[in-house]
Design a protein around this motif. Sequence first.
Motif, PDB file in Angstrom:
ATOM      1  N   SER A  61       0.855  15.497   3.645  1.00 17.66           N
ATOM      2  CA  SER A  61      -0.577  15.324   3.299  1.00 17.66           C
ATOM      3  C   SER A  61      -1.598  15.002   2.555  1.00 17.66           C
ATOM      4  CB  SER A  61      -1.975  16.202   4.168  1.00 17.66           C
ATOM      5  OG  SER A  61      -1.675  17.707   3.040  1.00 17.66           O
ATOM      6  N   GLU A  62      -2.968  13.739   2.702  1.00 18.61           N
ATOM      7  CA  GLU A  62      -3.764  13.083   1.773  1.00 18.61           C
ATOM      8  C   GLU A  62      -5.230  13.975   2.003  1.00 18.61           C
ATOM      9  OE1 GLU A  62      -4.047   9.122   2.746  1.00 18.61           O
ATOM     10  OE2 GLU A  62      -1.662   9.111   2.107  1.00 18.61           O
ATOM     11  N   ALA A  73      -7.013   9.436  -0.567  1.00 20.17           N
ATOM     12  CA  ALA A  73      -7.161   8.787   0.735  1.00 20.17           C
ATOM     13  C   ALA A  73      -8.283   8.055   0.051  1.00 20.17           C
ATOM     14  CB  ALA A  73      -6.735   8.728   2.320  1.00 20.17           C
ATOM     15  N   GLY A  74      -9.580   8.827  -0.616  1.00 21.50           N
ATOM     16  CA  GLY A  74     -10.657   7.922  -0.344  1.00 21.50           C
ATOM     17  C   GLY A  74     -12.108   8.938  -0.596  1.00 21.50           C
ATOM     18  N   VAL A  75     -13.131   8.957  -0.892  1.00 22.71           N
ATOM     19  CA  VAL A  75     -14.571   8.979  -0.588  1.00 22.71           C
ATOM     20  C   VAL A  75     -15.269   8.465   0.137  1.00 22.71           C
ATOM     21  CG1 VAL A  75     -16.626   9.867  -2.116  1.00 22.71           C
ATOM     22  CG2 VAL A  75     -14.186   9.472  -3.754  1.00 22.71           C
ATOM     23  N   GLY A 107      -5.649   8.181 -12.225  1.00 18.24           N
ATOM     24  CA  GLY A 107      -4.462   7.508 -12.839  1.00 18.24           C
ATOM     25  C   GLY A 107      -4.437   5.915 -12.291  1.00 18.24           C
ATOM     26  N   THR A 108      -5.347   5.870 -10.535  1.00 16.68           N
ATOM     27  CA  THR A 108      -5.188   5.083  -9.441  1.00 16.68           C
ATOM     28  C   THR A 108      -6.812   5.259  -9.172  1.00 16.68           C
ATOM     29  OG1 THR A 108      -3.951   4.225  -7.311  1.00 16.68           O
ATOM     30  CG2 THR A 108      -4.488   7.151  -7.743  1.00 16.68           C
ATOM     31  N   ASP A 109      -6.512   3.786  -7.963  1.00 18.69           N
ATOM     32  CA  ASP A 109      -7.670   3.266  -7.816  1.00 18.69           C
ATOM     33  C   ASP A 109      -8.571   4.853  -6.337  1.00 18.69           C
ATOM     34  OD1 ASP A 109      -9.866   1.660  -6.707  1.00 18.69           O
ATOM     35  OD2 ASP A 109      -9.028   0.902  -5.193  1.00 18.69           O
ATOM     36  N   VAL A 110      -8.978   4.659  -6.485  1.00 19.20           N
ATOM     37  CA  VAL A 110      -9.725   5.463  -5.290  1.00 19.20           C
ATOM     38  C   VAL A 110     -10.853   4.637  -5.144  1.00 19.20           C
ATOM     39  CG1 VAL A 110     -11.102   8.012  -4.567  1.00 19.20           C
ATOM     40  CG2 VAL A 110      -8.686   8.109  -6.108  1.00 19.20           C
TER      41      VAL A 110
END
Length: 348
Positions: free
Chosen positions: A218-219, A249-251, A286-289
Motif C-alpha cells: 500500500s501507498e 504517492a503524494g501530498v 530521497g525521492t520526489d513527492v
Amino acid sequence: MVLRADSDEPQRVHPLQVWKSPYVSDTHAAAQPVGTGPLARIGNADLVRGISDCLAITRAVTETTPTSEVYEALAAVCVRAADSHYWLGEPELGDLHKPLTQVRATAEQVLAEFETVQALTRQAADALTDAAARVAAVVRRLRGEAPRSAAAWVTGLTELRHAQGHHAPVMWRGPLLHRALQQFLGEVYWGDLDVLLLDLPPGTGDIPISLAQLLPESEILVVTTPQAAAAEVAERAGAVSLQTGQRVAGVVENMSWLQLPDGSTTRLFGSGGGRTVADSLSLALGTDVPLLGQVPMDPLLGEAGDAGTPLVLSAPEAPAAVALRAIAEGLAVRRRGLAGCRLPVSPS
C-alpha cells in the motif's frame, strides 16, 4: 453547696462553699426587679435555648457530610428554630430570622438539585448497564458470524454504535483493532477493485502500523491544510514510510482557499503548507513527492458529503470538484516502478 477536702486523710470537719444565684428557684427569680431591655423581656431560659439552637444550625452547616438526609434535617431545624423563638427576627437582637431563612432556602434548593443528580446518576448507571449488555450480545454474534461483505461490516459497526449510544464512539485498543482490520481486509469480498482508499486519522498510531503490516504494497497519500501546525503533523505521518517501507504517492492540500461571491479568493488558513510538506518529504525520503493538488473550501462539497453523493457527479463544475478530479487523474496516470520504494533488503 459543695463540700471540699483539704487532704486525702479522713477528717471530721470539711470546708463548705456556698453559691447564691438568682436562678436557684422560681420564687426567688420572681421577686427580683423586672428589666425593660429586650434580653430581660425574653428571659434567660428562652434566650439560652435560642442561642443553642442557632449554634447547632451553624455546626450542621459547616461540619456535616452532604447527604439528602442532612439537608432535610437542616431545613427542618431552621423551621423549628424560627417557629419556637419569635424574637429571632427582632432588629435589636441582630435579626437572626433572615439568615435562618436563607439557610433554609439554600438547604431546600440543594436538596432538590441533590435528588435530581441522584436520579440522573441512577439513570446513567442503568443506561450503561443496558448498553454493556447490548454491546456484549452484538460482539458475541459478530464473532460467531464473521461478516463476508463490506455491507455486512458496515452493518455490524453500525449496530455496535447504536448499542453504545448515538454519540458514543467505538473504542478499540490495538490488538482488537488489528484483528478487526485483518478480518476487514482478508475476509471481506471486495470484488474487482481499482483502488481502495482508507481514510485514516491524522498523525501516527496503531492503524497506520497495522495497515503497513497487512498491506505492505500500500501507498501513503498525505493530506494537510495550509497552516504550519497541520503541516508538521502531516509531515510526521508521511515520514512513517521510512520505517514501514511504503511509498508516499503524494501530498494533497485541503481547504486551501475560499472563493468569495465577487470571484476573489481569501486564504483563511494561510498558504504553503502542502508545498512545504511535499518538499520536506522529498528531502527526507530521497525521492520526489509531488504536490498533487489543492482543494478549495466549497460549501457544495460539504452538502454533497452529507447527501452521500460525490461532488464530481453532483456538481462537476464546482472548483472543489475540478481539483478533486485533477488529483484523481494524477494518481491514475502516474508510473509505477521501484523508484521511491524501500526494498526489504539490507547490506551484508
